[in-house]
Design an enzyme around this catalytic site. Structure first.
Site, PDB file in Angstrom:
ATOM      1  N   SER A  66       0.749  -1.413   0.228  1.00  0.00           N
ATOM      2  CA  SER A  66       0.166   0.095  -0.124  1.00  0.00           C
ATOM      3  C   SER A  66       0.763   1.035  -0.015  1.00  0.00           C
ATOM      4  CB  SER A  66      -0.353   0.392   1.259  1.00  0.00           C
ATOM      5  OG  SER A  66      -1.717   1.459   1.189  1.00  0.00           O
ATOM      6  N   TYR A  71      -1.930  -0.571  10.253  1.00  0.00           N
ATOM      7  CA  TYR A  71      -2.128  -1.033   8.614  1.00  0.00           C
ATOM      8  C   TYR A  71      -0.573  -0.590   7.629  1.00  0.00           C
ATOM      9  CZ  TYR A  71      -3.514  -1.719   3.945  1.00  0.00           C
ATOM     10  OH  TYR A  71      -4.322  -2.233   2.256  1.00  0.00           O
ATOM     11  N   ALA A  87       2.498  -0.023   9.177  1.00  0.00           N
ATOM     12  CA  ALA A  87       3.343  -0.873   9.870  1.00  0.00           C
ATOM     13  C   ALA A  87       3.286  -2.108   9.087  1.00  0.00           C
ATOM     14  CB  ALA A  87       3.722  -0.819  11.240  1.00  0.00           C
ATOM     15  N   SER A  88       1.977  -2.446   8.721  1.00  0.00           N
ATOM     16  CA  SER A  88       2.017  -4.453   8.116  1.00  0.00           C
ATOM     17  C   SER A  88       2.169  -4.209   7.041  1.00  0.00           C
ATOM     18  CB  SER A  88       1.209  -4.934   8.751  1.00  0.00           C
ATOM     19  OG  SER A  88      -0.206  -3.728   7.395  1.00  0.00           O
ATOM     20  N   LYS A  89       2.284  -3.202   5.975  1.00  0.00           N
ATOM     21  CA  LYS A  89       2.226  -2.839   4.686  1.00  0.00           C
ATOM     22  C   LYS A  89       3.541  -2.737   4.291  1.00  0.00           C
ATOM     23  CE  LYS A  89      -1.887  -4.070   3.087  1.00  0.00           C
ATOM     24  NZ  LYS A  89      -1.960  -5.512   1.777  1.00  0.00           N
TER      25      LYS A  89
END
Length: 268
Positions: A152, A165, A167-169
């Site tokens: 993203s 979100y 950080a995860s992406k």
């Protein structure tokens, strides 16, 4: 005087997408981008397998020509079973696309619970790790194999309320680069990082149980596009082209890279 002959230079490939007969597994293929990608792969006469949540496969069944396998990408045993099932029909894999993931409503860091953090990291990053680990043995023996994860733009340009979100992406991009350097030159791994895409993902994802969830505020498209030079929100088709390019021979000298697809809103 005669010009010296130049040798050893290959002609550029004339085909952008993988060739007919390529075996491509799409994890999260029931979502908006996934369905558009499945249709594009079928139009190129590829062999396609969709791996998605049972609820997603039931709600949005893939076309009859597509092999469907139920998977919870956050569950280690479920991922192993799913790819074990795929391996019984396909000895190798030429392409893997990771689309699994979801987004929640905006929550500032100081109001974010550990459970919310874990859910987002598990759904967007742990799932990708488990899927990649399970698929790598099949990919390594594929024909010009390529892996593409969908990250993203929020991984690069973080907005308030999307810490987990984003950080995860961002972690997904790092994971993609690790796979690229660890598996070169036999396997390429790249990522696509879209901006907002007009799909059900903006409400959490096609496979999420939202019956008892708190109301979500859908993206204000008119406000969003004011910061997009191309003047509109993305459609699934806008993301499919870059994915096919990264899967295909025209990107044969690309690995560990990120393609930002956002209408010019982010130009890192």
């Amino acid at each position: 005087m005669d010009e010296p002959e130049i040798t050893g230079i290959e002609s550029p490939p004339t085909q952008l997408a993988p060739s007919a007969g390529a075996r491509v597994a799409i994890v999260g293929g029931c979502g908006g981008i996934g369905r558009a990608l499945v249709e594009a792969c079928l139009s190129c006469r590829m062999d396609v397998a969709v791996l998605d949540l049972p609820a997603s496969l039931a709600a949005v069944p893939p076309p009859p020509a597509v092999r469907s396998i139920a998977i919870d990408a956050t569950d280690e045993a479920a991922v192993s079973r799913a790819f074990g099932e795929l391996a019984t029909v396909w000895a190798s894999l030429d392409g893997l696309v990771g689309l699994a993931g979801f987004m929640t409503e905006r929550t500032p860091v100081d109001r974010l619970t550990a459970t919310q953090w874990d859910q987002l990291v598990d759904g967007n990053l742990r799932s990708a790790f488990l899927v990649a680990r399970a698929a790598l043995p099949m990919l390594r023996i594929g024909r010009d194999p390529a892996l593409v994860f969908v990250s993203s733009g929020l991984a690069q340009r973080v907005m308030p309320g999307y810490a987990a979100y984003a950080a995860s992406k961002a972690g997904l991009i790092a994971l993609t680069k690790a796979i690229a350097v660890e598996n070169a030159p036999g396997l390429r791994a790249n990522a696509v990082a879209p901006g907002a895409v007009d799909t059900a993902f903006l409400d959490g994802g096609t496979g999420r149980d939202r019956a008892n969830a708190a109301p979500r505020v859908r993206l204000d498209v008119s406000a969003y596009v004011k910061n997009v030079p191309l003047g509109r929100i993305a459609t699934p088709a806008d993301v499919v082209g870059p994915i096919l390019f990264l899967l295909g021979p025209a990107s044969r000298y690309m690995t560990g890279q990120v393609l930002y697809v956002n209408g010019g809103a982010l130009t890192p």
